[in-house]
Design a protein around this motif. Sequence first.
Motif, PDB file in Angstrom:
ATOM      1  N   VAL A   1       0.825  -1.211   0.000  1.00 32.85           N
ATOM      2  CA  VAL A   1       0.000   0.000   0.000  1.00 32.85           C
ATOM      3  C   VAL A   1       0.865   1.270   0.000  1.00 32.85           C
ATOM      4  O   VAL A   1       0.501   2.272  -0.617  1.00 32.85           O
ATOM      5  CB  VAL A   1      -0.988  -0.032   1.190  1.00 32.85           C
TER       6      VAL A   1
ATOM      7  N   LEU B   1       0.217   4.030  -3.013  1.00 33.79           N
ATOM      8  CA  LEU B   1      -0.405   5.312  -2.665  1.00 33.79           C
ATOM      9  C   LEU B   1       0.622   6.440  -2.646  1.00 33.79           C
ATOM     10  O   LEU B   1       0.307   7.582  -2.977  1.00 33.79           O
ATOM     11  CB  LEU B   1      -1.132   5.213  -1.319  1.00 33.79           C
TER      12      LEU B   1
ATOM     13  N   ILE C   1       1.011   7.685  -6.081  1.00 33.10           N
ATOM     14  CA  ILE C   1      -0.178   8.450  -6.474  1.00 33.10           C
ATOM     15  C   ILE C   1      -0.107   9.849  -5.852  1.00 33.10           C
ATOM     16  O   ILE C   1      -0.322  10.856  -6.525  1.00 33.10           O
ATOM     17  CB  ILE C   1      -1.467   7.717  -6.035  1.00 33.10           C
ATOM     18  N   GLU C   2       0.263   9.904  -4.560  1.00 31.30           N
ATOM     19  CA  GLU C   2       0.277  11.203  -3.892  1.00 31.30           C
ATOM     20  C   GLU C   2       1.316  12.155  -4.498  1.00 31.30           C
ATOM     21  O   GLU C   2       1.077  13.347  -4.643  1.00 31.30           O
ATOM     22  CB  GLU C   2       0.541  11.038  -2.387  1.00 31.30           C
TER      23      GLU C   2
ATOM     24  N   ARG D   1       0.155   6.850   7.696  1.00 29.95           N
ATOM     25  CA  ARG D   1      -0.341   7.914   6.833  1.00 29.95           C
ATOM     26  C   ARG D   1      -1.375   7.409   5.820  1.00 29.95           C
ATOM     27  O   ARG D   1      -2.369   8.064   5.553  1.00 29.95           O
ATOM     28  CB  ARG D   1       0.854   8.527   6.092  1.00 29.95           C
ATOM     29  N   TYR D   2      -1.109   6.206   5.268  1.00 29.78           N
ATOM     30  CA  TYR D   2      -1.952   5.759   4.165  1.00 29.78           C
ATOM     31  C   TYR D   2      -2.986   4.693   4.527  1.00 29.78           C
ATOM     32  O   TYR D   2      -3.954   4.517   3.807  1.00 29.78           O
ATOM     33  CB  TYR D   2      -1.081   5.194   3.038  1.00 29.78           C
TER      34      TYR D   2
ATOM     35  N   THR E   1      -7.164   9.050   6.845  1.00 32.01           N
ATOM     36  CA  THR E   1      -5.830   8.838   6.284  1.00 32.01           C
ATOM     37  C   THR E   1      -5.679   9.655   5.007  1.00 32.01           C
ATOM     38  O   THR E   1      -6.674  10.127   4.444  1.00 32.01           O
ATOM     39  CB  THR E   1      -5.622   7.350   5.931  1.00 32.01           C
ATOM     40  N   THR E   2      -4.444   9.800   4.563  1.00 34.40           N
ATOM     41  CA  THR E   2      -4.189  10.487   3.293  1.00 34.40           C
ATOM     42  C   THR E   2      -4.715   9.618   2.148  1.00 34.40           C
ATOM     43  O   THR E   2      -4.543   8.393   2.184  1.00 34.40           O
ATOM     44  CB  THR E   2      -2.673  10.706   3.138  1.00 34.40           C
ATOM     45  N   LEU E   3      -5.339  10.247   1.163  1.00 36.69           N
ATOM     46  CA  LEU E   3      -5.863   9.547  -0.014  1.00 36.69           C
ATOM     47  C   LEU E   3      -6.930   8.504   0.329  1.00 36.69           C
ATOM     48  O   LEU E   3      -7.029   7.463  -0.323  1.00 36.69           O
ATOM     49  CB  LEU E   3      -4.734   8.858  -0.810  1.00 36.69           C
TER      50      LEU E   3
ATOM     51  N   VAL F   1      -7.178  -3.667  -1.549  1.00 38.03           N
ATOM     52  CA  VAL F   1      -6.287  -4.710  -1.029  1.00 38.03           C
ATOM     53  C   VAL F   1      -7.099  -5.927  -0.612  1.00 38.03           C
ATOM     54  O   VAL F   1      -6.735  -7.071  -0.902  1.00 38.03           O
ATOM     55  CB  VAL F   1      -5.438  -4.170   0.152  1.00 38.03           C
TER      56      VAL F   1
END
Lengths: 571, 93
Positions: free
Chosen positions: A203, A207, A210-211, A348-349, B47-49, B58
Amino acid sequence: MILALLSGQLAPIHWLDTTVIAIYFAAVLGLGFLLQKQANSSEDFFLAGREMSAYIAGISFLAANMGALELMGWAATSYQYGLLAAHWYWIGAIPAMLFLGLVMMPFYYISRTHSVPGYLKLRFGEPTRVLSAISFAGMTILMSGINMFAMAKVMQVVLGWNLNFSILASSITVAVYVTLGGLRSAILNEVLQFFLIWAGALVVPVLGLIETGGWTGLKARILSNVAGTPSNAGYLHLWSTLGHFRSNSMGIHWTGIVFGLGFVGAFGYWTTDFLVVQRVLAAKDLRSAQLAPIIGAWFKMAVPFIVILPGLIGLAVLPAAGMPLVSEDVARAGQHTYNEVLPLLLIRYAGPGLLGLGITALVAGFMSGMAGNVSAFSAVWSYDIYRPLIRPHSDEAHLLRMGRWSTLLGVIASIGTAYFAMYFSSIMEYVQALFSFFVTPLFGTVILGMLWKRATGPGAFWGLLAGTCSSIGMWVWVRAQPSALATLALSPDAQPIAESLYRMLWSWLICVGVTLVVSYATRPAAYESLNGLVYGCTAIPAERKYPMVQQPLFWATAAALVFLWLQWLFR
Amino acid sequence: MAAVAVPLGDSMGRAFTVWFYIGVLLSIYGVLLTAAGAYQVLHPPATTLAAYHATLWVGGLLLVIGLGYMISYWPRSKKREIQHDGAEIDGEA
């Protein structure tokens, strides 16, 4: 009770995350119990009955190396130094793995040895075996303790886990499944863990790209974040900044990377460290044993995607988010260190559930590294220290019991060294130091033993001893007198990483030099006694003819081409 | 020679492999994360995104891979001649 111990600090731990982690623990223990009844002889326990397919041996060969340090430490290194860290995955692994499969594996496999020190016994006699077994056992326990500590510390800082709880829960689990099923259980769990490492870690790079807007956007952000640092070009190139020690972030020269890391360091680790070689010895036939490291090389080339790339993503996004990372020695309360880059990005993600899977990936990485260490320790302890030195006539049943007990002993000793490791500030430096003390001189001894008929027992023993002592000596010298670094690494601009690479190179050369001189001064071994052990005295058994796409050479050549392409792509 | 990698062995003598075990575990995770991901579509986490619904993706991916492994390596399965990279994994059945 567990929930109370897991009281979140940075990340709010959701019950779903706890469930995902609990299922993982149940799965590895369950596999250990399923395999318990198959560990009936010492061959079963220490070599998994020599029945593993090339895929299983290959994945486990790689997974045993993916400890907590390997995942979090190299993500940290890539945050700190940029893309140069990928050298440890590519030139620092791939050529050595292919060489192991094509050139060295036949000798390990045909000699039917149980361990690398066991091979040295057959080739050079008892003293060399005992010397290498003792240094291997000591190094393995220190390594596994350091891994354990690195893991527990990140869990404590980022997730608020209790340090003692993390150390105990993970190491007891490893102790249970390795003691029950031996190497077979360690290997099959490593395969399971390998899948989970990928599932949980994927992940972050996806991500993250993408960010940051893909590779181009990522590079632009990194360049603006490192704009103030000297030699910032090195962050995004593998080779073009290695012309001088001063022109890259690591303070290193291409000769150190190619000869110190790519040749001596990598060949030492991947071809003579029994932690990884043990997995390949468990393969069911010579072709599988040769294919296993080559399959491992293919997967290894992909690992930077989940280790190095996250470090770069951290460098691109974390400073802007008000979380610039710093090194261990200057971190103040509330600041995060380089080692926390991977967990911080997961937080964070990843939302509830997915975060649990990410933490599972880190725990799985830790456990596969730990199981690798203790299963290798128990084999070397039982075969190469206990049986020759302590109890020469122990029978099969006794050796199997000793295997189980020494697994437990290995885990307990590792817990001890984990607490010992807390006193050191820079973990990576000690890991590099341990490698250069014990692994690189050993590579000199093994490679001369395999390829040079004239090498003698006394030559090998004194060469190995001289290599190890000189390596420790060089390390002490630089600690006592920091200016010695300029002499060792050939430049006043060299940084500590360069020091360890050149120390590996010098200690290897000293080992080889002493072995050459002493071997010529002593009587050569009889030609017949070298059969099956040395190149030129061994008939490699002809296997049934396989089509080209099933041959090790074909896949090794293809891997070498992809490796070269990657070097060119990121030059 | 079967494609079955390593028999864990049971009283019925069927080939129960580590690949099947991995398939079961990944499927369990797949179901769990797909459900969590579906919930998070309605209640996005902080969360981010989060708008990309990573948990759902997933989860779905793990379910597909997990089921794929379970079916391919189902004990007593006929599909034994699995080829990987052209190299046959031929363990004892």
